[in-house]
Design an enzyme around this catalytic site. Sequence first.
Site, PDB file in Angstrom:
ATOM      1  N   SER A 152       7.808  53.307  11.067  1.00  0.00           N
ATOM      2  CA  SER A 152       6.989  54.360  11.662  1.00  0.00           C
ATOM      3  C   SER A 152       5.568  53.831  11.813  1.00  0.00           C
ATOM      4  CB  SER A 152       6.990  55.600  10.761  1.00  0.00           C
ATOM      5  OG  SER A 152       6.378  55.290   9.510  1.00  0.00           O
ATOM      6  N   LYS A 153       4.680  54.659  12.338  1.00  0.00           N
ATOM      7  CA  LYS A 153       3.302  54.211  12.549  1.00  0.00           C
ATOM      8  C   LYS A 153       2.617  53.843  11.241  1.00  0.00           C
ATOM      9  CE  LYS A 153       2.254  56.335  16.982  1.00  0.00           C
ATOM     10  NZ  LYS A 153       1.369  57.237  17.743  1.00  0.00           N
ATOM     11  N   ARG A 154       2.974  54.554  10.166  1.00  0.00           N
ATOM     12  CA  ARG A 154       2.328  54.236   8.890  1.00  0.00           C
ATOM     13  C   ARG A 154       2.784  52.872   8.375  1.00  0.00           C
ATOM     14  NH1 ARG A 154       5.641  55.409   4.363  1.00  0.00           N
ATOM     15  NH2 ARG A 154       7.602  56.423   4.935  1.00  0.00           N
TER      16      ARG A 154
END
Length: 467
Positions: A241-243
Amino acid sequence: MSVPVCRFAPSPTGFLHIGGARTALFNWLFARHHGGKFRLRIEDTDRQRSTKEAVDAIINGLRWLELDWDDEVVHQFARARRHAEIAHELLRQGKAYRCYCSPEELEEMRAAARAEGRPPRYDGRWRDRDPGDAPAGVAPAIRIKAPQAGETVIRDIVQGDVVIRNDQLDDMILLRGDGTPVYMLSVVVDDFDMGVTHVIRGDDHLNNAARQMMVIEAMGWPVPVYAHIPLIHGPDGAKLSKRHGALAVEAYRDMGYLPEAMRNYLLRLGWSHGDEEIISTAQAVSWFDLDAVGRSAARFDFAKLGNLNGHYIRARDDDGLAELVAAQLEREPGRPLGPEARARLRAGMPGLKQRARTIVELAESAEFYCHARPIPIAETGRKLLAGSGSERLASFARRIEGLAEWSAQSIEAEARAAAEAAGAKLGEIAQPLRAALTGTNVSPPIFEVMHVLGRAETMGRIGDALK
């Protein structure tokens, strides 16, 4: 093996993300290793979600990664007429048929399948039906006649043989009622026309292969060699994911990563060559093949990427690094760098680049070289200049004002002599110096900094700090 033709075929519904970049890299390396071709196709058939900005971002991302492609870029939407021709050819050969089902009928089929715990699939009701039964005013879809018995075997270099029962496949739509081709058909036709011999892509496309093979085999075309690569996960094993780092490739450029570091890092996400970690692009082209791609999902790790990027920063030539740092600093509005500041950046680069892990970090650590006097002094620097710090600084300034040779070695020798004479530690002189010359308590070796700044700038900054 004949000369391979590989392709990277992103959909321009978003930016080039890190997983797509790795897929492009693996295709590029495989083609270059075997002396083949690497081609780029933009799969822009989803007209509502495809954007010019996304196309530009994909192309810019590949260029930044220095992954060059052969021949012209192919735009899938522009080839819709050719895709439709193949659907009508299959219809003519009796390998496809017209389906007049209404949306309501299709929804009833799906609902019945869900109620019975079956996967939703078309029941083939128009497969052998007399076209004379067609309802008036209904534009039919064209469906392929899927094999109804036996198995479809996907021979995959990475995954091994993947077997799918044909009774799990339904009669896939080739052309919608409005005459537009579906993605599954377009992909197969484009691959054939582009001469693609090897399809290297993420394993989320593995289920698509069985459907695409229906068209390939119906047309009597050669089946490409498949290699479905496991996806990239985050450090915790969850979907990226973006994190975790599922960002646009251009975001990594803006965060200060170098393209050669990104190529090296992406290469090691799912591929290995013994215990090698630092792999140049030339070595990667020489060594890469699909038999060393692992079956397990790779895990993205920012710390490893940072360490690798630091290695490549240290390996870069100082002139090129200075230009990158200057460009980074000039992003701030109203801050053009003059020739003197650029010269200091270049001269100070050997000491600056030793600890930096990104170009952004490098620019932050180099910023003090470019400040006009008086330079800003941070709170950490002010503490070093308080009390005896200023006294030691003033005393040392008098000692070096007329120093015959202005070099890091001669300045350090003078500092050591001054510390010994005062019964002090070297740091008690070096730290106030650091605060006066850089504005902080952290910098490259301070005597090297003094040499880079030169006598006049050094004495001027010390004078400013002592006022």
